[in-house]
Write a protein that holds these residues in place. Structure first.
Motif, PDB file in Angstrom:
ATOM      1  N   ARG A  22       5.732 -35.108  14.692  1.00 56.95           N
ATOM      2  CA  ARG A  22       6.738 -34.782  13.678  1.00 56.95           C
ATOM      3  C   ARG A  22       7.119 -36.048  12.924  1.00 56.95           C
ATOM      4  O   ARG A  22       7.988 -36.821  13.344  1.00 56.95           O
ATOM      5  CB  ARG A  22       7.952 -34.133  14.341  1.00 56.95           C
ATOM      6  CG  ARG A  22       7.633 -32.761  14.932  1.00 56.95           C
ATOM      7  CD  ARG A  22       8.766 -32.194  15.757  1.00 56.95           C
ATOM      8  NE  ARG A  22       8.402 -30.882  16.299  1.00 56.95           N
ATOM      9  CZ  ARG A  22       9.041 -30.275  17.296  1.00 56.95           C
ATOM     10  NH1 ARG A  22      10.070 -30.883  17.885  1.00 56.95           N
ATOM     11  NH2 ARG A  22       8.642 -29.094  17.716  1.00 56.95           N
ATOM     12  N   HIS A  68       8.675 -38.583  10.308  1.00 61.94           N
ATOM     13  CA  HIS A  68       9.901 -38.707   9.524  1.00 61.94           C
ATOM     14  C   HIS A  68       9.509 -39.263   8.145  1.00 61.94           C
ATOM     15  O   HIS A  68       8.442 -38.917   7.653  1.00 61.94           O
ATOM     16  CB  HIS A  68      10.941 -39.470  10.323  1.00 61.94           C
ATOM     17  CG  HIS A  68      11.544 -38.570  11.381  1.00 61.94           C
ATOM     18  ND1 HIS A  68      12.823 -38.097  11.330  1.00 61.94           N
ATOM     19  CD2 HIS A  68      10.975 -37.999  12.484  1.00 61.94           C
ATOM     20  CE1 HIS A  68      13.036 -37.280  12.348  1.00 61.94           C
ATOM     21  NE2 HIS A  68      11.942 -37.206  13.066  1.00 61.94           N
ATOM     22  N   ASN A  69      10.318 -40.007   7.488  1.00 64.45           N
ATOM     23  CA  ASN A  69      10.039 -40.376   6.090  1.00 64.45           C
ATOM     24  C   ASN A  69       8.987 -41.472   6.038  1.00 64.45           C
ATOM     25  O   ASN A  69       9.293 -42.642   6.293  1.00 64.45           O
ATOM     26  CB  ASN A  69      11.331 -40.837   5.403  1.00 64.45           C
ATOM     27  CG  ASN A  69      12.350 -39.718   5.303  1.00 64.45           C
ATOM     28  OD1 ASN A  69      12.399 -38.984   4.331  1.00 64.45           O
ATOM     29  ND2 ASN A  69      13.152 -39.566   6.336  1.00 64.45           N
ATOM     30  N   CYS A  89       8.826 -42.030  14.331  1.00 61.95           N
ATOM     31  CA  CYS A  89       9.903 -42.629  13.549  1.00 61.95           C
ATOM     32  C   CYS A  89      10.003 -44.115  13.873  1.00 61.95           C
ATOM     33  O   CYS A  89       9.394 -44.598  14.820  1.00 61.95           O
ATOM     34  CB  CYS A  89      11.228 -41.935  13.869  1.00 61.95           C
ATOM     35  SG  CYS A  89      11.697 -41.996  15.619  1.00 61.95           S
ATOM     36  N   ALA A 120      15.864 -39.349  13.957  1.00 62.22           N
ATOM     37  CA  ALA A 120      15.111 -38.955  15.147  1.00 62.22           C
ATOM     38  C   ALA A 120      15.371 -39.855  16.341  1.00 62.22           C
ATOM     39  O   ALA A 120      15.680 -41.030  16.219  1.00 62.22           O
ATOM     40  CB  ALA A 120      13.623 -38.986  14.830  1.00 62.22           C
ATOM     41  N   ASN A 165       8.524 -36.945  17.976  1.00 59.29           N
ATOM     42  CA  ASN A 165       9.018 -37.589  16.762  1.00 59.29           C
ATOM     43  C   ASN A 165       8.225 -38.868  16.513  1.00 59.29           C
ATOM     44  O   ASN A 165       7.983 -39.642  17.449  1.00 59.29           O
ATOM     45  CB  ASN A 165      10.493 -37.959  16.906  1.00 59.29           C
ATOM     46  CG  ASN A 165      11.408 -36.756  16.902  1.00 59.29           C
ATOM     47  OD1 ASN A 165      11.164 -35.777  16.208  1.00 59.29           O
ATOM     48  ND2 ASN A 165      12.479 -36.817  17.686  1.00 59.29           N
ATOM     49  N   ARG A 188      18.650 -41.404   7.294  1.00 59.23           N
ATOM     50  CA  ARG A 188      17.275 -40.988   7.520  1.00 59.23           C
ATOM     51  C   ARG A 188      16.573 -42.052   8.362  1.00 59.23           C
ATOM     52  O   ARG A 188      17.108 -43.129   8.621  1.00 59.23           O
ATOM     53  CB  ARG A 188      16.521 -40.822   6.185  1.00 59.23           C
ATOM     54  CG  ARG A 188      17.050 -39.741   5.253  1.00 59.23           C
ATOM     55  CD  ARG A 188      16.802 -38.353   5.793  1.00 59.23           C
ATOM     56  NE  ARG A 188      17.115 -37.323   4.802  1.00 59.23           N
ATOM     57  CZ  ARG A 188      18.315 -36.783   4.627  1.00 59.23           C
ATOM     58  NH1 ARG A 188      19.332 -37.198   5.379  1.00 59.23           N
ATOM     59  NH2 ARG A 188      18.508 -35.848   3.729  1.00 59.23           N
ATOM     60  N   ASP A 189      15.338 -41.742   8.753  1.00 58.07           N
ATOM     61  CA  ASP A 189      14.488 -42.708   9.443  1.00 58.07           C
ATOM     62  C   ASP A 189      13.225 -42.886   8.608  1.00 58.07           C
ATOM     63  O   ASP A 189      12.516 -41.914   8.344  1.00 58.07           O
ATOM     64  CB  ASP A 189      14.132 -42.206  10.846  1.00 58.07           C
ATOM     65  CG  ASP A 189      13.435 -43.281  11.672  1.00 58.07           C
ATOM     66  OD1 ASP A 189      12.341 -43.719  11.260  1.00 58.07           O
ATOM     67  OD2 ASP A 189      13.970 -43.662  12.726  1.00 58.07           O
ATOM     68  N   SER A 204       6.218 -32.311  11.009  1.00 57.78           N
ATOM     69  CA  SER A 204       7.229 -32.996  10.206  1.00 57.78           C
ATOM     70  C   SER A 204       8.622 -32.780  10.775  1.00 57.78           C
ATOM     71  O   SER A 204       8.905 -31.768  11.432  1.00 57.78           O
ATOM     72  CB  SER A 204       7.191 -32.463   8.766  1.00 57.78           C
ATOM     73  OG  SER A 204       8.288 -32.941   8.016  1.00 57.78           O
ATOM     74  N   MET A 205       9.499 -33.711  10.440  1.00 54.68           N
ATOM     75  CA  MET A 205      10.901 -33.598  10.823  1.00 54.68           C
ATOM     76  C   MET A 205      11.567 -32.383  10.189  1.00 54.68           C
ATOM     77  O   MET A 205      12.618 -31.925  10.663  1.00 54.68           O
ATOM     78  CB  MET A 205      11.661 -34.842  10.379  1.00 54.68           C
ATOM     79  CG  MET A 205      11.754 -34.968   8.863  1.00 54.68           C
ATOM     80  SD  MET A 205      12.789 -36.343   8.364  1.00 54.68           S
ATOM     81  CE  MET A 205      12.876 -36.086   6.584  1.00 54.68           C
TER      82      MET A 205
END
Length: 356
Positions: free
Chosen positions: A210, A212-213, A285, A325, A283, A252-253, A124-125
């Motif tokens: 990792r 992101h959202n 994203c 990211a 990442n 955010r991404d 995760s981020m």
């Protein structure tokens, strides 16, 4: 490719399984069906209801008989099983350590005993902590933690420690300093460390993704596993304006679940086909940063109640200001580029089917 998929009944795991099935791969599905994620739901057909913590006995590393059977002939493991959420309470620490840390360590030991040496890990981020910042005059800077006094006064920006100017956000590369700031973040970083140690000790190969959202169809509704986009949607469905913390300018991404699953499939093929003894983090994203207030607006525009977000000025201690990211390494090394833009995906998310 024969893949053992943990957390297979979850939001992301389900989509990974669908994409692997569609590609003609064989998927062995495992999920504990934790009540906080699945309520009282029964395991989907073909799912083995097992706990990753039981995959190897801690004392001697022996593989449990069910796990030994499931790991037989596996080309790679895709490890999605985890307790998620911010982990803001001290009381949450044992659950994160047990399910995420011990669970991953036990699984890695069982894989080694069974001769399976390829892994894709859901990270995760949150392992980055704060994002990456630069001052127009003093270039890249590491900001100190935002103070309660500043947050209460409506000053939400990070400031340059040299001149005090508001810092601008920058893209965070995978080489950034890792600085976990919650129970969940600490557990995710521990999973990465266990994995990298296993790679060296076992001559194995692994990729940590990792996220992101993540959002999209099948996302849980109104649970600790819900993301902010799902919370905005729930407010709109009640005829209420989405509540946005701080000033709504937090960057955010947001990445669609179908893209996250595609990144996992690419990573699985990379570890299966690539050389051994390698560990890399990427990442996952969209590569299209978006402000939190804009996320609320986009979800509202796709709903039956196009209500403007309410910018509350409230805050949560431990929240980061900006974290966005860099998609460059995943594009160059995995061939991953997100296909669903936040502009399209967040509007469609307003009416997408969710889990109860």
């Amino acid at each position: 490719m024969r893949v053992l998929l943990t957390g297979s009944a979850g939001f992301i795991g389900s989509e990974i399984g669908r994409q692997l099935d569609a590609a003609g791969d064989e998927v062995v599905r495992v999920d504990l069906m934790l009540p906080q994620a699945h309520g009282a739901a029964s395991p989907p057909e073909g799912t083995h209801q097992l706990d990753v913590r039981d995959s190897a006995a801690v004392a001697d590393g022996a593989v449990g008989p069910q796990w030994a059977s499931l790991l037989h002939g596996i080309d790679a493991v895709c490890h999605q099983a985890a307790v998620v959420g911010a982990g803001v309470r001290v009381a949450d620490l044992p659950a994160y350590a047990a399910h995420n840390d011990l669970g991953t360590a036990a699984l890695l030991a069982a894989m080694h005993q069974s001769g399976v040496d390829r892994l894709v890990l859901a990270s995760s981020m949150v392992v980055y902590g704060e994002g990456r910042y630069a001052c127009p005059e003093h270039e890249e800077q590491v900001p100190p933690p935002r103070t309660v006094t500043a947050l209460q006064g409506g000053d939400f920006d990070n400031h340059c420690p040299v001149c005090g100017s508001a810092l601008d956000w920058q893209l965070v590369p995978e080489s950034a300093v890792l600085d976990p700031r919650s129970s969940y973040a600490a557990a995710k970083l521990a999973q990465e460390h266990y994995t990298s140690a296993w790679v060296r000790q076992a001559g194995a190969s692994a990729v940590a993704l990792r996220y992101h959202n993540v959002y999209g169809p099948g996302m849980p509704r109104d649970t600790p596993y819900s993301g902010v986009a799902a919370m905005f949607r729930s407010s709109l469905e009640r005829g209420q304006a989405p509540q946005v913390y701080e000033d709504g300018a937090q960057m955010r991404d947001f990445v669609h679940v179908s893209d996250v699953a595609a990144a996992n499939v690419l990573a699985l093929r990379a570890v299966v086909e690539g050389p051994g003894e390698s560990f890399a983090a990427y990442n996952v994203c969209s590569g299209q940063p978006v402000g939190i207030a804009d996320v609320a607006r986009k979800v509202a525009q796709g709903s039956a109640h196009d209500l403007a977000p309410e910018i509350t000025g409230g805050y949560r201690l431990g929240d980061v200001r900006h974290i966005v990211a860099s998609p460059q390494r995943a594009r160059a090394e995995l061939g991953f580029t997100a296909q669903v833009s936040p502009e399209q995906g967040l509007r469609e998310f307003a009416t997408a089917p969710l889990r109860a």
